[in-house]
Scaffold this motif. Sequence first.
Motif, PDB file in Angstrom:
ATOM      1  N   HIS A   1      25.552  53.864  46.945  1.00 49.20           N
ATOM      2  CA  HIS A   1      26.444  54.945  46.507  1.00 49.20           C
ATOM      3  C   HIS A   1      27.370  55.439  47.619  1.00 49.20           C
ATOM      4  O   HIS A   1      28.012  56.478  47.470  1.00 49.20           O
ATOM      5  CB  HIS A   1      25.649  56.142  45.959  1.00 49.20           C
ATOM      6  N   LYS A   2      27.469  54.692  48.727  1.00 54.21           N
ATOM      7  CA  LYS A   2      28.297  55.120  49.854  1.00 54.21           C
ATOM      8  C   LYS A   2      29.654  54.429  49.891  1.00 54.21           C
ATOM      9  O   LYS A   2      30.464  54.712  50.780  1.00 54.21           O
ATOM     10  CB  LYS A   2      27.563  54.852  51.175  1.00 54.21           C
ATOM     11  N   GLU A   3      29.913  53.514  48.946  1.00 55.22           N
ATOM     12  CA  GLU A   3      31.181  52.796  48.966  1.00 55.22           C
ATOM     13  C   GLU A   3      31.983  53.039  47.693  1.00 55.22           C
ATOM     14  O   GLU A   3      31.931  54.141  47.162  1.00 55.22           O
ATOM     15  CB  GLU A   3      30.944  51.308  49.229  1.00 55.22           C
ATOM     16  N   PHE A   4      32.673  52.051  47.165  1.00 57.80           N
ATOM     17  CA  PHE A   4      33.648  52.335  46.117  1.00 57.80           C
ATOM     18  C   PHE A   4      33.603  51.316  44.986  1.00 57.80           C
ATOM     19  O   PHE A   4      33.008  50.239  45.112  1.00 57.80           O
ATOM     20  CB  PHE A   4      35.060  52.387  46.713  1.00 57.80           C
ATOM     21  N   MET A   5      34.265  51.661  43.902  1.00 56.36           N
ATOM     22  CA  MET A   5      34.367  50.827  42.708  1.00 56.36           C
ATOM     23  C   MET A   5      35.811  50.882  42.227  1.00 56.36           C
ATOM     24  O   MET A   5      36.444  51.938  42.266  1.00 56.36           O
ATOM     25  CB  MET A   5      33.430  51.387  41.628  1.00 56.36           C
ATOM     26  N   ILE A   6      36.342  49.748  41.783  1.00 51.54           N
ATOM     27  CA  ILE A   6      37.708  49.746  41.260  1.00 51.54           C
ATOM     28  C   ILE A   6      37.704  49.444  39.762  1.00 51.54           C
ATOM     29  O   ILE A   6      36.850  48.713  39.262  1.00 51.54           O
ATOM     30  CB  ILE A   6      38.617  48.740  41.996  1.00 51.54           C
ATOM     31  N   GLY A   7      38.663  50.038  39.054  1.00 48.66           N
ATOM     32  CA  GLY A   7      38.885  49.717  37.655  1.00 48.66           C
ATOM     33  C   GLY A   7      39.977  48.682  37.553  1.00 48.66           C
ATOM     34  O   GLY A   7      40.985  48.753  38.270  1.00 48.66           O
ATOM     35  N   ILE A   8      39.809  47.703  36.679  1.00 49.28           N
ATOM     36  CA  ILE A   8      40.744  46.579  36.582  1.00 49.28           C
ATOM     37  C   ILE A   8      41.252  46.439  35.153  1.00 49.28           C
ATOM     38  O   ILE A   8      40.457  46.398  34.203  1.00 49.28           O
ATOM     39  CB  ILE A   8      40.060  45.270  37.020  1.00 49.28           C
ATOM     40  N   ASP A   9      42.556  46.363  35.006  1.00 50.18           N
ATOM     41  CA  ASP A   9      43.175  46.098  33.708  1.00 50.18           C
ATOM     42  C   ASP A   9      42.995  44.606  33.420  1.00 50.18           C
ATOM     43  O   ASP A   9      43.623  43.755  34.051  1.00 50.18           O
ATOM     44  CB  ASP A   9      44.663  46.468  33.760  1.00 50.18           C
ATOM     45  N   THR A  10      42.127  44.274  32.465  1.00 52.74           N
ATOM     46  CA  THR A  10      41.756  42.871  32.236  1.00 52.74           C
ATOM     47  C   THR A  10      42.937  42.034  31.748  1.00 52.74           C
ATOM     48  O   THR A  10      43.094  40.881  32.162  1.00 52.74           O
ATOM     49  CB  THR A  10      40.597  42.777  31.238  1.00 52.74           C
ATOM     50  N   ASN A  11      43.762  42.582  30.870  1.00 51.82           N
ATOM     51  CA  ASN A  11      44.919  41.825  30.381  1.00 51.82           C
ATOM     52  C   ASN A  11      45.907  41.519  31.504  1.00 51.82           C
ATOM     53  O   ASN A  11      46.402  40.396  31.629  1.00 51.82           O
ATOM     54  CB  ASN A  11      45.621  42.587  29.260  1.00 51.82           C
ATOM     55  N   LYS A  12      46.204  42.514  32.320  1.00 47.41           N
ATOM     56  CA  LYS A  12      47.155  42.304  33.422  1.00 47.41           C
ATOM     57  C   LYS A  12      46.614  41.323  34.451  1.00 47.41           C
ATOM     58  O   LYS A  12      47.355  40.507  35.004  1.00 47.41           O
ATOM     59  CB  LYS A  12      47.490  43.644  34.084  1.00 47.41           C
ATOM     60  N   LEU A  13      45.299  41.393  34.704  1.00 45.32           N
ATOM     61  CA  LEU A  13      44.714  40.485  35.679  1.00 45.32           C
ATOM     62  C   LEU A  13      44.775  39.040  35.202  1.00 45.32           C
ATOM     63  O   LEU A  13      45.143  38.139  35.967  1.00 45.32           O
ATOM     64  CB  LEU A  13      43.262  40.876  35.971  1.00 45.32           C
ATOM     65  N   ILE A  14      44.443  38.815  33.932  1.00 42.80           N
ATOM     66  CA  ILE A  14      44.486  37.454  33.395  1.00 42.80           C
ATOM     67  C   ILE A  14      45.911  36.910  33.404  1.00 42.80           C
ATOM     68  O   ILE A  14      46.156  35.759  33.792  1.00 42.80           O
ATOM     69  CB  ILE A  14      43.904  37.409  31.970  1.00 42.80           C
ATOM     70  N   GLU A  15      46.869  37.729  33.006  1.00 47.32           N
ATOM     71  CA  GLU A  15      48.270  37.294  33.018  1.00 47.32           C
ATOM     72  C   GLU A  15      48.740  37.003  34.444  1.00 47.32           C
ATOM     73  O   GLU A  15      49.507  36.073  34.682  1.00 47.32           O
ATOM     74  CB  GLU A  15      49.155  38.352  32.362  1.00 47.32           C
ATOM     75  N   HIS A  16      48.272  37.820  35.398  1.00 50.25           N
ATOM     76  CA  HIS A  16      48.633  37.595  36.797  1.00 50.25           C
ATOM     77  C   HIS A  16      48.064  36.266  37.294  1.00 50.25           C
ATOM     78  O   HIS A  16      48.767  35.488  37.966  1.00 50.25           O
ATOM     79  CB  HIS A  16      48.115  38.746  37.656  1.00 50.25           C
ATOM     80  N   ILE A  17      46.804  35.985  36.974  1.00 53.21           N
ATOM     81  CA  ILE A  17      46.167  34.729  37.398  1.00 53.21           C
ATOM     82  C   ILE A  17      46.914  33.536  36.807  1.00 53.21           C
ATOM     83  O   ILE A  17      47.170  32.543  37.493  1.00 53.21           O
ATOM     84  CB  ILE A  17      44.682  34.709  36.991  1.00 53.21           C
ATOM     85  N   LYS A  18      47.282  33.634  35.527  1.00 53.04           N
ATOM     86  CA  LYS A  18      48.028  32.547  34.886  1.00 53.04           C
ATOM     87  C   LYS A  18      49.379  32.327  35.560  1.00 53.04           C
ATOM     88  O   LYS A  18      49.845  31.192  35.698  1.00 53.04           O
ATOM     89  CB  LYS A  18      48.226  32.856  33.403  1.00 53.04           C
ATOM     90  N   SER A  19      50.021  33.413  35.992  1.00 53.25           N
ATOM     91  CA  SER A  19      51.342  33.300  36.618  1.00 53.25           C
ATOM     92  C   SER A  19      51.278  32.603  37.980  1.00 53.25           C
ATOM     93  O   SER A  19      52.268  32.062  38.453  1.00 53.25           O
ATOM     94  CB  SER A  19      51.966  34.684  36.783  1.00 53.25           C
ATOM     95  N   LEU A  20      50.098  32.613  38.614  1.00 51.85           N
ATOM     96  CA  LEU A  20      49.950  31.983  39.925  1.00 51.85           C
ATOM     97  C   LEU A  20      49.748  30.477  39.823  1.00 51.85           C
ATOM     98  O   LEU A  20      49.925  29.758  40.808  1.00 51.85           O
ATOM     99  CB  LEU A  20      48.750  32.584  40.672  1.00 51.85           C
ATOM    100  N   CYS A  21      49.368  30.010  38.638  1.00 55.02           N
ATOM    101  CA  CYS A  21      48.989  28.613  38.458  1.00 55.02           C
ATOM    102  C   CYS A  21      50.118  27.819  37.815  1.00 55.02           C
ATOM    103  O   CYS A  21      50.698  28.239  36.812  1.00 55.02           O
ATOM    104  CB  CYS A  21      47.729  28.525  37.597  1.00 55.02           C
ATOM    105  N   THR A  22      50.436  26.652  38.395  1.00 48.70           N
ATOM    106  CA  THR A  22      51.476  25.797  37.818  1.00 48.70           C
ATOM    107  C   THR A  22      50.938  24.981  36.644  1.00 48.70           C
ATOM    108  O   THR A  22      51.702  24.519  35.814  1.00 48.70           O
ATOM    109  CB  THR A  22      52.033  24.835  38.886  1.00 48.70           C
ATOM    110  N   ASN A  23      49.603  24.814  36.598  1.00 47.86           N
ATOM    111  CA  ASN A  23      48.995  24.140  35.446  1.00 47.86           C
ATOM    112  C   ASN A  23      49.004  25.079  34.252  1.00 47.86           C
ATOM    113  O   ASN A  23      49.169  26.295  34.392  1.00 47.86           O
ATOM    114  CB  ASN A  23      47.546  23.741  35.748  1.00 47.86           C
ATOM    115  N   ASN A  24      48.816  24.514  33.066  1.00 47.70           N
ATOM    116  CA  ASN A  24      48.683  25.333  31.862  1.00 47.70           C
ATOM    117  C   ASN A  24      47.255  25.847  31.808  1.00 47.70           C
ATOM    118  O   ASN A  24      46.386  25.284  31.132  1.00 47.70           O
ATOM    119  CB  ASN A  24      49.018  24.502  30.624  1.00 47.70           C
TER     120      ASN A  24
END
Length: 326
Positions: A151-174
Amino acid sequence: MQNQNVPPILYKYYSPSSWKNVFKSWTMRFSPPEDLNDPFEAQLAAEGFLSTKELKRYINEIISTSNFISEKHDNTKTRKEKRKALKNYRKELEHKIRHRANCGTIGKDIQNDLSECARKNFGLLCLSENTNNNNEDTSNILMWSHYAYYHKEFMIGIDTNKLIEHIKSLCTNNLSIRFHKIKYTINRKRKLISNYTHSIDVFLEKSDQWEYEKEWRSIIVLDKNYLDFPWKNIFSRGKEIKGIFEISKDCITSVTFGAMMKDSHIKAKCRHIRSQLGCEHIELKRMRLHDTDYSLIRESIPEDFFKNINKKKVNIQPLINPHIMK
C-alpha cells in the motif's frame, strides 16, 4: 474495437522502481509468463498426444506400408481369420503408439518444449478490475498488498479501448489484439497436445486461488521475426527485458496512491505529473483506510494539496509581556 464485456477502465498496480518507467519513460510491458509470479503460467497439462482421428490415420499409414499387406493375400487363411488378424494388429499398434506418445518420452518432451516456447515467446499485459461488489471506489486490499509494495506505491487506471488502438497503431502487421478475462478453476484443464497449438487457453486459465486479482489479459507474440513491433531495447545485468513498449499519455486515466504512502511522496509525484504536457486529464487520487470497516476508500486529491503555495510567516506575540516578569 474491444469486446463489449471488457470494462472501459482496467487497473495496474506498481512497485517502487516502476514510477520512472511509467511517468518518465511512458512505457508498459507485455511480460513473458516465465517472469510472472505464478509457476503454472503457460504450463501445458496434456492428456495425450494424438486425437482419435490422427491416431486412426497414423495406423492406416503403418498398415499400408507394413508386411501385413502380404499376409492379407495369404491364401492359407480364411476371410474371418484375416479380419481377426487385422483387428488384433490394429489394437496392438494403437496400444504401442498411445503408450509411446502419451506416457513415454515423446509426448512429455513435446509438452515441455511447447510450454517453454509459450513461457518465453509470448507476452502478457495483465490488468485488474480492481473493484469489489461493483463498487468502483472500493479497492482490492490484497492487490495493494501484493503488487503495490504494501500500500506504499501506486495504481494507474487505463482506458482499454485507447490502449488497444494505440498498440495496433504501433504495429505494421494487421494485429488482432484485445483483452480476455481470466478463467479461474479448481483443476487444470487437460487437452491433446495437438489442440494446444491452436488455442490461447493456456494463457487464460489460472487456479481459483488467484481469483481475488479479477484479472484481464492481452496477449502478443514477442518474437521479432514474427511481429514487426517497435519494442524498446532494454537490458538489465546483460539480459534483454522483453515486451517493453511506449504508451500514449491519453491511455492513462488516473493515478491512485496507496493508503500508506507518505504525504510528501504523494505531493512530489502529483507535481511531477502536473508538470508534464498532456497530463492534465489524469485524475489524481489516494486511498484511505476506512474508519470502522476492513475496506479502503478512494478519494480525489485537491490541487492545492500539492501546489507550492508561499505562506507568509506569522509572528506570534507572547501572551505575557516579558517586562511584567521583571
